[in-house]
Design a protein around this motif. Sequence first.
Motif, PDB file in Angstrom:
ATOM      1  N   ARG B  24       0.801  -1.668   0.111  1.00 55.02           N
ATOM      2  CA  ARG B  24       0.126   0.049   0.180  1.00 55.02           C
ATOM      3  C   ARG B  24       0.908   1.480   0.111  1.00 55.02           C
ATOM      4  O   ARG B  24       2.153   1.206   0.524  1.00 55.02           O
ATOM      5  CB  ARG B  24      -0.872  -0.280   1.327  1.00 55.02           C
ATOM      6  CG  ARG B  24      -1.801  -1.667   1.007  1.00 55.02           C
ATOM      7  CD  ARG B  24      -3.018  -1.304   2.610  1.00 55.02           C
ATOM      8  NE  ARG B  24      -2.406  -0.676   3.617  1.00 55.02           N
ATOM      9  CZ  ARG B  24      -1.896  -1.441   4.874  1.00 55.02           C
ATOM     10  NH1 ARG B  24      -1.835  -3.310   4.165  1.00 55.02           N
ATOM     11  NH2 ARG B  24      -1.161  -1.779   5.732  1.00 55.02           N
ATOM     12  N   VAL B  25       0.333   2.393  -0.474  1.00 55.74           N
ATOM     13  CA  VAL B  25       0.940   3.481  -0.820  1.00 55.74           C
ATOM     14  C   VAL B  25       0.555   3.755  -0.027  1.00 55.74           C
ATOM     15  O   VAL B  25      -0.450   4.812  -0.091  1.00 55.74           O
ATOM     16  CB  VAL B  25       1.174   4.081  -2.193  1.00 55.74           C
ATOM     17  CG1 VAL B  25       2.352   5.483  -2.508  1.00 55.74           C
ATOM     18  CG2 VAL B  25       2.058   3.001  -3.189  1.00 55.74           C
ATOM     19  N   LEU B  26       1.389   5.164   0.638  1.00 59.51           N
ATOM     20  CA  LEU B  26       0.997   5.968   1.288  1.00 59.51           C
ATOM     21  C   LEU B  26       1.911   7.479   1.548  1.00 59.51           C
ATOM     22  O   LEU B  26       2.899   7.205   1.686  1.00 59.51           O
ATOM     23  CB  LEU B  26       0.469   5.554   3.161  1.00 59.51           C
ATOM     24  CG  LEU B  26      -0.475   6.772   4.228  1.00 59.51           C
ATOM     25  CD1 LEU B  26      -1.163   7.258   4.056  1.00 59.51           C
ATOM     26  CD2 LEU B  26      -0.172   6.233   5.385  1.00 59.51           C
ATOM     27  N   LEU B  27       0.700   8.330   1.465  1.00 56.20           N
ATOM     28  CA  LEU B  27       1.751   9.707   1.546  1.00 56.20           C
ATOM     29  C   LEU B  27       1.721  10.701   3.138  1.00 56.20           C
ATOM     30  O   LEU B  27       0.131  10.909   3.709  1.00 56.20           O
ATOM     31  CB  LEU B  27       1.806  10.733   0.549  1.00 56.20           C
ATOM     32  CG  LEU B  27       1.424  10.320  -0.998  1.00 56.20           C
ATOM     33  CD1 LEU B  27       0.947  11.240  -1.865  1.00 56.20           C
ATOM     34  CD2 LEU B  27       2.864   9.565  -0.929  1.00 56.20           C
ATOM     35  N   ARG B  28       2.344  10.987   3.957  1.00 47.59           N
ATOM     36  CA  ARG B  28       2.392  11.164   4.778  1.00 47.59           C
ATOM     37  C   ARG B  28       3.733  12.848   5.445  1.00 47.59           C
ATOM     38  O   ARG B  28       4.572  12.719   4.517  1.00 47.59           O
ATOM     39  CB  ARG B  28       2.683  10.451   5.741  1.00 47.59           C
ATOM     40  CG  ARG B  28       2.017   9.589   6.433  1.00 47.59           C
ATOM     41  CD  ARG B  28       1.764   8.778   7.471  1.00 47.59           C
ATOM     42  NE  ARG B  28       3.418   8.255   7.956  1.00 47.59           N
ATOM     43  CZ  ARG B  28       4.036   7.436   8.771  1.00 47.59           C
ATOM     44  NH1 ARG B  28       3.205   6.396   9.356  1.00 47.59           N
ATOM     45  NH2 ARG B  28       5.183   7.619   9.113  1.00 47.59           N
ATOM     46  N   ILE B  29       3.231  13.520   5.884  1.00 44.68           N
ATOM     47  CA  ILE B  29       4.301  14.620   6.606  1.00 44.68           C
ATOM     48  C   ILE B  29       4.186  14.474   8.049  1.00 44.68           C
ATOM     49  O   ILE B  29       3.360  14.254   8.650  1.00 44.68           O
ATOM     50  CB  ILE B  29       3.260  16.184   6.474  1.00 44.68           C
ATOM     51  CG1 ILE B  29       3.031  16.598   4.538  1.00 44.68           C
ATOM     52  CG2 ILE B  29       3.876  17.429   7.100  1.00 44.68           C
ATOM     53  CD1 ILE B  29       3.733  16.625   4.173  1.00 44.68           C
ATOM     54  N   ILE B  30       5.415  14.028   8.240  1.00 43.69           N
ATOM     55  CA  ILE B  30       5.365  13.379   9.952  1.00 43.69           C
ATOM     56  C   ILE B  30       4.421  12.530  10.150  1.00 43.69           C
ATOM     57  O   ILE B  30       4.798  11.869   9.726  1.00 43.69           O
ATOM     58  CB  ILE B  30       5.758  14.678  10.713  1.00 43.69           C
ATOM     59  CG1 ILE B  30       6.066  16.021  10.494  1.00 43.69           C
ATOM     60  CG2 ILE B  30       5.817  13.778  12.133  1.00 43.69           C
ATOM     61  CD1 ILE B  30       6.423  17.109  11.447  1.00 43.69           C
ATOM     62  N   LYS B  34      -1.533  12.258   4.691  1.00 42.45           N
ATOM     63  CA  LYS B  34      -1.980  12.930   3.401  1.00 42.45           C
ATOM     64  C   LYS B  34      -2.706  12.766   1.876  1.00 42.45           C
ATOM     65  O   LYS B  34      -3.345  13.433   1.288  1.00 42.45           O
ATOM     66  CB  LYS B  34      -0.883  14.193   2.819  1.00 42.45           C
ATOM     67  CG  LYS B  34       0.041  14.948   3.705  1.00 42.45           C
ATOM     68  CD  LYS B  34      -1.391  16.110   4.623  1.00 42.45           C
ATOM     69  CE  LYS B  34       0.214  16.840   5.463  1.00 42.45           C
ATOM     70  NZ  LYS B  34      -1.006  18.044   6.326  1.00 42.45           N
ATOM     71  N   CYS B  35      -2.870  11.243   2.350  1.00 37.41           N
ATOM     72  CA  CYS B  35      -3.313  11.297   0.633  1.00 37.41           C
ATOM     73  C   CYS B  35      -4.501   9.593   2.100  1.00 37.41           C
ATOM     74  O   CYS B  35      -3.887   8.988   3.144  1.00 37.41           O
ATOM     75  CB  CYS B  35      -3.542  10.733   0.032  1.00 37.41           C
ATOM     76  SG  CYS B  35      -2.449   9.099   0.072  1.00 37.41           S
ATOM     77  N   THR B  36      -5.746   8.850   0.802  1.00 37.03           N
ATOM     78  CA  THR B  36      -5.929   7.251   1.741  1.00 37.03           C
ATOM     79  C   THR B  36      -4.903   5.720   1.261  1.00 37.03           C
ATOM     80  O   THR B  36      -4.047   6.644  -0.149  1.00 37.03           O
ATOM     81  CB  THR B  36      -7.669   7.182   1.102  1.00 37.03           C
ATOM     82  OG1 THR B  36      -7.639   7.348  -0.264  1.00 37.03           O
ATOM     83  CG2 THR B  36      -8.112   7.695   1.835  1.00 37.03           C
ATOM     84  N   GLU B  37      -4.766   5.598   1.626  1.00 37.30           N
ATOM     85  CA  GLU B  37      -3.776   4.406   1.360  1.00 37.30           C
ATOM     86  C   GLU B  37      -4.470   4.091   0.094  1.00 37.30           C
ATOM     87  O   GLU B  37      -5.661   3.359  -0.457  1.00 37.30           O
ATOM     88  CB  GLU B  37      -3.851   3.710   2.463  1.00 37.30           C
ATOM     89  CG  GLU B  37      -2.592   3.946   3.705  1.00 37.30           C
ATOM     90  CD  GLU B  37      -2.634   2.532   4.198  1.00 37.30           C
ATOM     91  OE1 GLU B  37      -0.990   2.466   4.842  1.00 37.30           O
ATOM     92  OE2 GLU B  37      -3.319   1.447   4.673  1.00 37.30           O
ATOM     93  N   ALA B  38      -3.319   3.714  -1.258  1.00 37.07           N
ATOM     94  CA  ALA B  38      -3.729   3.016  -2.291  1.00 37.07           C
ATOM     95  C   ALA B  38      -3.178   1.560  -2.215  1.00 37.07           C
ATOM     96  O   ALA B  38      -2.251   1.731  -2.776  1.00 37.07           O
ATOM     97  CB  ALA B  38      -3.110   4.033  -3.724  1.00 37.07           C
ATOM     98  N   LEU B  56       5.822  10.445  -8.202  1.00 37.67           N
ATOM     99  CA  LEU B  56       4.827  11.213  -8.331  1.00 37.67           C
ATOM    100  C   LEU B  56       4.543  12.959  -9.190  1.00 37.67           C
ATOM    101  O   LEU B  56       5.124  12.908  -9.315  1.00 37.67           O
ATOM    102  CB  LEU B  56       4.694  12.103  -6.809  1.00 37.67           C
ATOM    103  CG  LEU B  56       4.282  10.603  -5.443  1.00 37.67           C
ATOM    104  CD1 LEU B  56       5.856  10.256  -5.501  1.00 37.67           C
ATOM    105  CD2 LEU B  56       3.915  11.131  -4.758  1.00 37.67           C
ATOM    106  N   LYS B  58       1.172  14.809 -10.601  1.00 42.16           N
ATOM    107  CA  LYS B  58      -0.657  15.564 -10.310  1.00 42.16           C
ATOM    108  C   LYS B  58      -1.334  14.971 -11.745  1.00 42.16           C
ATOM    109  O   LYS B  58      -0.345  16.024 -12.675  1.00 42.16           O
ATOM    110  CB  LYS B  58      -0.082  16.450  -9.639  1.00 42.16           C
ATOM    111  CG  LYS B  58      -1.411  17.657  -9.581  1.00 42.16           C
ATOM    112  CD  LYS B  58      -1.716  18.475  -8.086  1.00 42.16           C
ATOM    113  CE  LYS B  58      -1.090  19.734  -9.456  1.00 42.16           C
ATOM    114  NZ  LYS B  58      -0.760  21.101  -8.262  1.00 42.16           N
TER     115      LYS B  58
END
Lengths: 137, 68
Positions: B24-30, B34-38, B56, B58
């Motif tokens: 699963r891919v996830l984007l985080r700040i700390i 910042k998104c739902t897991e894909a 990544l 856009k």
Amino acid sequence: MESNVKLGEVQLEMTGDVKTTEDLKVLLRWGWGAETTNKMSFKPSEELKVGDGIKVTIEKVVVIPDPVEEKVEETPGEAVEEQEAVAGTEGTVESADNSEPVTECECTCTCEGTEEVEKAAADTENTAEASGETKTA
Amino acid sequence: MEPVTIGQVEANMTTDITTDEELRVLLRIIYSAKCTEAPFKPAEELKRGDKVRITLEKVSEAPKDEKA
């Protein structure tokens, strides 16, 4: 040399804003949430807003070793033997080429060469005649 | 809109993953997501130490509010 194998591609939607000054972490998770890579973070080149669509492409980077370098890395004894074998073959070919007369070659250079030889012979004859004439005169 | 590359990162795998396992891919700040897991299943097996590259882009912008 590098070769990339595409492992997967996912599209996701941002649920929070991200500024270009913030470090955005990318996680590849497995099972209950275990991370499968060491840390990956970057500063995005553009600001991201809630609702933005993001495409994520995941690739495996395969490093293909250069065949020349691979040979050098082999044991030195083997490499030397191979080089000697190649050199020996080349020598045989060269000697075979040298043994053949140049006039039998069908390429243009031979014709030019033959002409040059003929011209040189003619020049020598002319010179000899001229010198003879001078002597007689 | 034309896809815009937002960033690219590389990392080494710290574990083995088979093709029937789901990543699963996830984007985080700390620690803030910042998104739902894909989720996706990798097309090839991954071994510990394999280098992976993640790009990544856009591909679409959020619809703007037209209050004004």
